[in-house]
Design a protein around this motif. Sequence first.
Motif, PDB file in Angstrom:
ATOM      1  N   VAL A  23     -44.508  38.591 -17.743  1.00 40.26           N
ATOM      2  CA  VAL A  23     -44.876  37.204 -17.452  1.00 40.26           C
ATOM      3  C   VAL A  23     -46.365  36.986 -17.715  1.00 40.26           C
ATOM      4  O   VAL A  23     -46.761  35.987 -18.333  1.00 40.26           O
ATOM      5  N   ALA A  24     -47.202  37.916 -17.280  1.00 36.36           N
ATOM      6  CA  ALA A  24     -48.645  37.775 -17.489  1.00 36.36           C
ATOM      7  C   ALA A  24     -48.981  37.728 -18.978  1.00 36.36           C
ATOM      8  O   ALA A  24     -49.806  36.921 -19.420  1.00 36.36           O
ATOM      9  N   ALA A  25     -48.341  38.588 -19.772  1.00 33.01           N
ATOM     10  CA  ALA A  25     -48.616  38.614 -21.206  1.00 33.01           C
ATOM     11  C   ALA A  25     -48.140  37.331 -21.887  1.00 33.01           C
ATOM     12  O   ALA A  25     -48.826  36.789 -22.762  1.00 33.01           O
ATOM     13  N   LEU A  26     -46.991  36.814 -21.481  1.00 32.90           N
ATOM     14  CA  LEU A  26     -46.464  35.597 -22.094  1.00 32.90           C
ATOM     15  C   LEU A  26     -47.246  34.362 -21.684  1.00 32.90           C
ATOM     16  O   LEU A  26     -47.164  33.325 -22.353  1.00 32.90           O
ATOM     17  N   ARG A  27     -48.036  34.462 -20.610  1.00 35.65           N
ATOM     18  CA  ARG A  27     -48.923  33.355 -20.247  1.00 35.65           C
ATOM     19  C   ARG A  27     -49.999  33.130 -21.313  1.00 35.65           C
ATOM     20  O   ARG A  27     -50.673  32.090 -21.309  1.00 35.65           O
ATOM     21  N   GLU A  28     -50.183  34.084 -22.212  1.00 35.68           N
ATOM     22  CA  GLU A  28     -51.133  33.898 -23.306  1.00 35.68           C
ATOM     23  C   GLU A  28     -50.608  32.886 -24.326  1.00 35.68           C
ATOM     24  O   GLU A  28     -51.348  32.427 -25.187  1.00 35.68           O
ATOM     25  N   THR A  29     -49.319  32.555 -24.266  1.00 39.31           N
ATOM     26  CA  THR A  29     -48.770  31.456 -25.042  1.00 39.31           C
ATOM     27  C   THR A  29     -48.712  30.232 -24.134  1.00 39.31           C
ATOM     28  O   THR A  29     -49.019  30.299 -22.947  1.00 39.31           O
ATOM     29  N   ASP A  30     -48.282  29.103 -24.685  1.00 37.46           N
ATOM     30  CA  ASP A  30     -48.079  27.905 -23.871  1.00 37.46           C
ATOM     31  C   ASP A  30     -46.614  27.711 -23.509  1.00 37.46           C
ATOM     32  O   ASP A  30     -46.240  26.702 -22.913  1.00 37.46           O
ATOM     33  N   LEU A  31     -45.775  28.652 -23.871  1.00 32.22           N
ATOM     34  CA  LEU A  31     -44.347  28.520 -23.636  1.00 32.22           C
ATOM     35  C   LEU A  31     -44.005  28.495 -22.145  1.00 32.22           C
ATOM     36  O   LEU A  31     -44.676  29.151 -21.337  1.00 32.22           O
ATOM     37  N   VAL A  32     -42.968  27.770 -21.796  1.00 38.28           N
ATOM     38  CA  VAL A  32     -42.363  27.890 -20.471  1.00 38.28           C
ATOM     39  C   VAL A  32     -41.700  29.268 -20.402  1.00 38.28           C
ATOM     40  O   VAL A  32     -40.889  29.620 -21.256  1.00 38.28           O
ATOM     41  N   VAL A  33     -42.059  30.058 -19.403  1.00 43.74           N
ATOM     42  CA  VAL A  33     -41.521  31.414 -19.261  1.00 43.74           C
ATOM     43  C   VAL A  33     -40.337  31.368 -18.302  1.00 43.74           C
ATOM     44  O   VAL A  33     -40.494  31.113 -17.103  1.00 43.74           O
ATOM     45  N   GLN A  34     -39.161  31.616 -18.847  1.00 40.58           N
ATOM     46  CA  GLN A  34     -37.918  31.586 -18.075  1.00 40.58           C
ATOM     47  C   GLN A  34     -37.338  33.003 -18.038  1.00 40.58           C
ATOM     48  O   GLN A  34     -36.928  33.537 -19.065  1.00 40.58           O
ATOM     49  N   LEU A  35     -37.324  33.617 -16.865  1.00 43.70           N
ATOM     50  CA  LEU A  35     -36.755  34.961 -16.729  1.00 43.70           C
ATOM     51  C   LEU A  35     -35.260  34.890 -16.470  1.00 43.70           C
ATOM     52  O   LEU A  35     -34.778  34.012 -15.746  1.00 43.70           O
ATOM     53  N   SER A  36     -34.544  35.836 -17.025  1.00 44.38           N
ATOM     54  CA  SER A  36     -33.123  35.968 -16.735  1.00 44.38           C
ATOM     55  C   SER A  36     -32.939  36.596 -15.363  1.00 44.38           C
ATOM     56  O   SER A  36     -33.526  37.635 -15.060  1.00 44.38           O
ATOM     57  N   ALA A  47     -45.387  38.922 -29.701  1.00 41.53           N
ATOM     58  CA  ALA A  47     -45.503  38.474 -31.087  1.00 41.53           C
ATOM     59  C   ALA A  47     -44.365  37.528 -31.454  1.00 41.53           C
ATOM     60  O   ALA A  47     -44.570  36.507 -32.123  1.00 41.53           O
ATOM     61  N   THR A  48     -43.166  37.847 -30.998  1.00 40.10           N
ATOM     62  CA  THR A  48     -42.021  36.975 -31.246  1.00 40.10           C
ATOM     63  C   THR A  48     -42.206  35.634 -30.565  1.00 40.10           C
ATOM     64  O   THR A  48     -41.929  34.576 -31.151  1.00 40.10           O
ATOM     65  N   ALA A  49     -42.676  35.650 -29.320  1.00 34.46           N
ATOM     66  CA  ALA A  49     -42.881  34.397 -28.589  1.00 34.46           C
ATOM     67  C   ALA A  49     -43.880  33.502 -29.320  1.00 34.46           C
ATOM     68  O   ALA A  49     -43.660  32.288 -29.464  1.00 34.46           O
ATOM     69  N   ARG A  50     -44.961  34.078 -29.801  1.00 36.79           N
ATOM     70  CA  ARG A  50     -45.964  33.282 -30.530  1.00 36.79           C
ATOM     71  C   ARG A  50     -45.378  32.691 -31.808  1.00 36.79           C
ATOM     72  O   ARG A  50     -45.606  31.509 -32.126  1.00 36.79           O
ATOM     73  N   ALA A  51     -44.624  33.497 -32.548  1.00 39.65           N
ATOM     74  CA  ALA A  51     -44.024  33.009 -33.789  1.00 39.65           C
ATOM     75  C   ALA A  51     -43.012  31.908 -33.505  1.00 39.65           C
ATOM     76  O   ALA A  51     -42.924  30.915 -34.244  1.00 39.65           O
ATOM     77  N   CYS A  52     -42.248  32.054 -32.430  1.00 36.97           N
ATOM     78  CA  CYS A  52     -41.243  31.048 -32.089  1.00 36.97           C
ATOM     79  C   CYS A  52     -41.879  29.769 -31.575  1.00 36.97           C
ATOM     80  O   CYS A  52     -41.381  28.663 -31.849  1.00 36.97           O
ATOM     81  N   GLU A  53     -42.984  29.890 -30.849  1.00 39.93           N
ATOM     82  CA  GLU A  53     -43.712  28.694 -30.415  1.00 39.93           C
ATOM     83  C   GLU A  53     -44.204  27.921 -31.631  1.00 39.93           C
ATOM     84  O   GLU A  53     -44.071  26.693 -31.702  1.00 39.93           O
ATOM     85  N   ALA A  54     -44.734  28.629 -32.610  1.00 43.20           N
ATOM     86  CA  ALA A  54     -45.218  27.972 -33.821  1.00 43.20           C
ATOM     87  C   ALA A  54     -44.075  27.313 -34.590  1.00 43.20           C
ATOM     88  O   ALA A  54     -44.269  26.288 -35.262  1.00 43.20           O
ATOM     89  N   ALA A  55     -42.870  27.875 -34.487  1.00 44.73           N
ATOM     90  CA  ALA A  55     -41.716  27.344 -35.213  1.00 44.73           C
ATOM     91  C   ALA A  55     -41.045  26.175 -34.506  1.00 44.73           C
ATOM     92  O   ALA A  55     -40.215  25.485 -35.109  1.00 44.73           O
ATOM     93  N   GLY A  56     -41.370  25.954 -33.216  1.00 38.66           N
ATOM     94  CA  GLY A  56     -40.816  24.793 -32.534  1.00 38.66           C
ATOM     95  C   GLY A  56     -40.202  25.044 -31.176  1.00 38.66           C
ATOM     96  O   GLY A  56     -39.723  24.105 -30.531  1.00 38.66           O
TER      97      GLY A  56
END
Length: 284
Positions: A67-80, A32-41
Amino acid sequence: MSSTLITVAPTGAESAKADVPALPVTLGELVATARACEAAGAAVVHVHIRDAAARPTLDLGLLRETVAALRETDLVVQLSTGGSVHDPYADRLKVLDAAPDACSLTCGTVNFGNDVFMNPWGFVAELYQETQARGIAPEFELFDLGHVATMNRLLDRYGPPSGGRVHCDLVMGVPGGFTGDLRTVAAAVGQLPAEATWSATGIGRTSLPVLFAALAGGGHLRVGMEDTLTYAKGRPVRGNEELVARAADAARLAQRPPMTTTEARAFLGIRPAPAPGPTASPAP
C-alpha cells in the motif's frame, strides 16, 4: 454516466508466475505495472500480493509495504479481502489493517472452478461493519443473484458504506457463478439498488462480451491479468497495460472516456489521497 471507471486487477491468486512470466508478482513489478496502467487509463488498482516464492499471501507486513509503495501513484488502492480460496477468515479481516482506500467485499459463497470460495453471512457482515468503522470503501463483489440479495440485506441492516456510495462489481464467467453474456448482465443489473453503480468483470473468454455489455448498459469496467491471460485467440497478454488501453479505447468509442483518479475518488466516496511518505525502493 459521462465517464468510465476502469479498474485493473493485475495479479490475482490463481495463476503461477512459472506459467505466466508477464504476471507482476514482486513489489517492483506491481508498482511498475500500476504506473503503466494509470498512464493507460486505469483509476483503481485491485491488489493481490505474492510472497518471495511468488505464492499468494495475506502477510500484513507485505500488504502494508505494498500500500505504501502504491501511494507513489495516484491510483485508488483497493486490496482484495478474498485472498485465495484457502485463506482463513481472520487473515482476510486483517487485510483492513493495511489501511487501503478500498477493498473488495464478496457477498456470498460460490463454487469457484473446482474449489469453493467461502463467504458466510457472519463473516461478510463483520467485514462490512469494519469497513464502515475504518472509512474504507467496499466494492461489493457479486458472483450470482443470491449475492445481490445479500448485499441488499447488508445495506438494510447496517446502512450505507462510510463514504455513502454503493458500488458493485459483477464477476462474470467463473465456473459456478454468473455466465458472462448480455442477458446475465442485464438480469443482474435489474436487481441492484437504484442508488448503486456497478462495474463488470469478464473472466477469460467472456472478457470482451462483458466489457461491451457493461459499456452499453451504463456500467464500468474491470480488466487485468487476474481475470484474463489471452488478448486474442492464440496471443497471450503481454502486460496489464494493454488490457487497460483496450478498455480505455472502448470507453472513448462509447463517448464515455476514462475517469481520472480524482474523479474516481469522488465517484466512490473515497477521501482525497494521502500525501505519499518516504518509502524504500521496491525490489525488482
